[in-house]
Design a protein around this motif. Sequence first.
Motif, PDB file in Angstrom:
ATOM      1  N   ALA A  54     -51.076  32.811  -0.405  1.00 36.13           N
ATOM      2  CA  ALA A  54     -51.088  32.326  -1.792  1.00 36.13           C
ATOM      3  C   ALA A  54     -50.284  31.037  -1.899  1.00 36.13           C
ATOM      4  O   ALA A  54     -49.282  30.849  -1.223  1.00 36.13           O
ATOM      5  N   SER A  55     -50.737  30.142  -2.771  1.00 30.95           N
ATOM      6  CA  SER A  55     -49.999  28.907  -3.037  1.00 30.95           C
ATOM      7  C   SER A  55     -49.259  28.983  -4.363  1.00 30.95           C
ATOM      8  O   SER A  55     -48.469  28.105  -4.694  1.00 30.95           O
ATOM      9  N   SER A  56     -49.510  30.044  -5.127  1.00 31.61           N
ATOM     10  CA  SER A  56     -48.831  30.254  -6.403  1.00 31.61           C
ATOM     11  C   SER A  56     -48.296  31.675  -6.437  1.00 31.61           C
ATOM     12  O   SER A  56     -48.908  32.598  -5.895  1.00 31.61           O
ATOM     13  N   GLY A  57     -47.128  31.842  -7.041  1.00 28.07           N
ATOM     14  CA  GLY A  57     -46.483  33.145  -7.025  1.00 28.07           C
ATOM     15  C   GLY A  57     -46.496  33.858  -8.359  1.00 28.07           C
ATOM     16  O   GLY A  57     -47.044  33.371  -9.355  1.00 28.07           O
ATOM     17  N   THR A  58     -45.853  35.021  -8.375  1.00 23.93           N
ATOM     18  CA  THR A  58     -45.726  35.853  -9.571  1.00 23.93           C
ATOM     19  C   THR A  58     -44.263  36.192  -9.775  1.00 23.93           C
ATOM     20  O   THR A  58     -43.562  36.539  -8.819  1.00 23.93           O
ATOM     21  N   VAL A  59     -43.800  36.096 -11.008  1.00 26.68           N
ATOM     22  CA  VAL A  59     -42.423  36.487 -11.317  1.00 26.68           C
ATOM     23  C   VAL A  59     -42.328  38.010 -11.271  1.00 26.68           C
ATOM     24  O   VAL A  59     -43.039  38.703 -11.997  1.00 26.68           O
ATOM     25  N   VAL A  60     -41.438  38.537 -10.426  1.00 24.65           N
ATOM     26  CA  VAL A  60     -41.274  39.988 -10.330  1.00 24.65           C
ATOM     27  C   VAL A  60     -39.929  40.448 -10.872  1.00 24.65           C
ATOM     28  O   VAL A  60     -39.721  41.641 -11.083  1.00 24.65           O
ATOM     29  N   ALA A  61     -39.016  39.509 -11.094  1.00 24.66           N
ATOM     30  CA  ALA A  61     -37.707  39.858 -11.660  1.00 24.66           C
ATOM     31  C   ALA A  61     -37.132  38.628 -12.354  1.00 24.66           C
ATOM     32  O   ALA A  61     -37.224  37.516 -11.842  1.00 24.66           O
ATOM     33  N   GLY A  62     -36.549  38.835 -13.530  1.00 24.01           N
ATOM     34  CA  GLY A  62     -35.945  37.732 -14.257  1.00 24.01           C
ATOM     35  C   GLY A  62     -36.982  36.823 -14.887  1.00 24.01           C
ATOM     36  O   GLY A  62     -38.020  37.260 -15.366  1.00 24.01           O
ATOM     37  N   GLY A  63     -36.680  35.518 -14.893  1.00 20.10           N
ATOM     38  CA  GLY A  63     -37.567  34.550 -15.512  1.00 20.10           C
ATOM     39  C   GLY A  63     -37.350  34.405 -17.006  1.00 20.10           C
ATOM     40  O   GLY A  63     -38.140  33.759 -17.693  1.00 20.10           O
ATOM     41  N   ASN A  64     -36.267  34.995 -17.504  1.00 17.52           N
ATOM     42  CA  ASN A  64     -35.959  34.941 -18.934  1.00 17.52           C
ATOM     43  C   ASN A  64     -34.711  34.110 -19.214  1.00 17.52           C
ATOM     44  O   ASN A  64     -33.996  34.351 -20.194  1.00 17.52           O
ATOM     45  N   GLY A  65     -34.455  33.133 -18.355  1.00 14.52           N
ATOM     46  CA  GLY A  65     -33.266  32.317 -18.507  1.00 14.52           C
ATOM     47  C   GLY A  65     -32.040  33.025 -17.954  1.00 14.52           C
ATOM     48  O   GLY A  65     -32.067  34.226 -17.672  1.00 14.52           O
ATOM     49  N   PRO A  66     -30.924  32.283 -17.793  1.00 12.72           N
ATOM     50  CA  PRO A  66     -29.715  32.906 -17.263  1.00 12.72           C
ATOM     51  C   PRO A  66     -29.016  33.758 -18.306  1.00 12.72           C
ATOM     52  O   PRO A  66     -29.019  33.434 -19.494  1.00 12.72           O
ATOM     53  N   GLY A  67     -28.439  34.862 -17.863  1.00  8.42           N
ATOM     54  CA  GLY A  67     -27.710  35.707 -18.797  1.00  8.42           C
ATOM     55  C   GLY A  67     -27.321  37.024 -18.162  1.00  8.42           C
ATOM     56  O   GLY A  67     -27.630  37.282 -16.995  1.00  8.42           O
ATOM     57  N   THR A  68     -26.663  37.870 -18.922  1.00  6.76           N
ATOM     58  CA  THR A  68     -26.160  39.141 -18.404  1.00  6.76           C
ATOM     59  C   THR A  68     -26.914  40.352 -18.933  1.00  6.76           C
ATOM     60  O   THR A  68     -26.547  41.485 -18.611  1.00  6.76           O
ATOM     61  N   SER A  69     -27.949  40.146 -19.752  1.00  2.00           N
ATOM     62  CA  SER A  69     -28.729  41.304 -20.212  1.00  2.00           C
ATOM     63  C   SER A  69     -29.529  41.858 -19.034  1.00  2.00           C
ATOM     64  O   SER A  69     -29.745  41.174 -18.029  1.00  2.00           O
ATOM     65  N   ASN A  70     -29.997  43.099 -19.177  1.00  4.80           N
ATOM     66  CA  ASN A  70     -30.686  43.719 -18.040  1.00  4.80           C
ATOM     67  C   ASN A  70     -32.130  43.260 -17.871  1.00  4.80           C
ATOM     68  O   ASN A  70     -32.854  43.802 -17.033  1.00  4.80           O
ATOM     69  N   THR A  71     -32.546  42.258 -18.635  1.00  3.12           N
ATOM     70  CA  THR A  71     -33.854  41.637 -18.412  1.00  3.12           C
ATOM     71  C   THR A  71     -33.698  40.229 -17.833  1.00  3.12           C
ATOM     72  O   THR A  71     -34.686  39.525 -17.649  1.00  3.12           O
TER      73      THR A  71
END
Length: 236
Positions: free
Chosen positions: A104-121
């Motif tokens: 693949a030349s393009s990926g998938t977000v599997v964790a995070g991707g919601n900006g930096p922070g300490t929430s569990n998402t």
Amino acid sequence: MIRVKPLGNDRTKTIDVPVIAVKRSPSSTTEKSETGGFKLQRFPEVVGKNVDEAIKIIKKKTGVNGSSNNQLNFPFDLARDPNSGTLYISDSWNHRVMSYIVNASSGTVVAGGNGPGTSNTQLNYPIGIYLDLSSNSLFIVNYNSNNVVRWVLGANSWTIIAGSSSGINGTSSTLLYRPIGITVDSMGNVYVADAYNHRIQFFLAGSLNDQKANEQWANKYHKVNGVFVEHTKLVA
């Protein structure tokens, strides 16, 4: 800068599959900056070479950093599923972990991707990662949140493994300070390179984040940035 992670940890072992590496562009105007361009690149020509020989070969490809699914921004660590061939990359400055299926030349977000922070998402400069096939999850080292979290593949949030869920740093056996590397042994025990505490933290399987179950190798290392277990020997 080239970061390459072949199967296994023996640098003298012959590579028998094409290596996938991430490299900062040598032609980038920010060559001396931590924000240089990056690209995921496949190198079939390193088959039959050992790790050090492979690194010498991987020199000429360049890339551009970014946040789309075919771009990376300061990728740091790699993990590969030996069954499917799927590659997982800690895309540190995008605060996410990406997965790439074979070719693949393009990926998938599997964790995070919601900006930096300490929430569990959210993730906060994820650095080291470890793929735990037994639980179908990633162990992710959150450098700026001073913790290690487990993110089950397909889930929308993480659970805490080690350190503070709120991002507090410290020197006690239950806290971390700028952790970088992680590995897990065959019994499920977790080892964390606790860089700014100059130590390796050991978390007993089944008792993670339990102060009585933690051990540490302290004041032996200067900002240790990696760790793996070679049979019964700890290597940092």
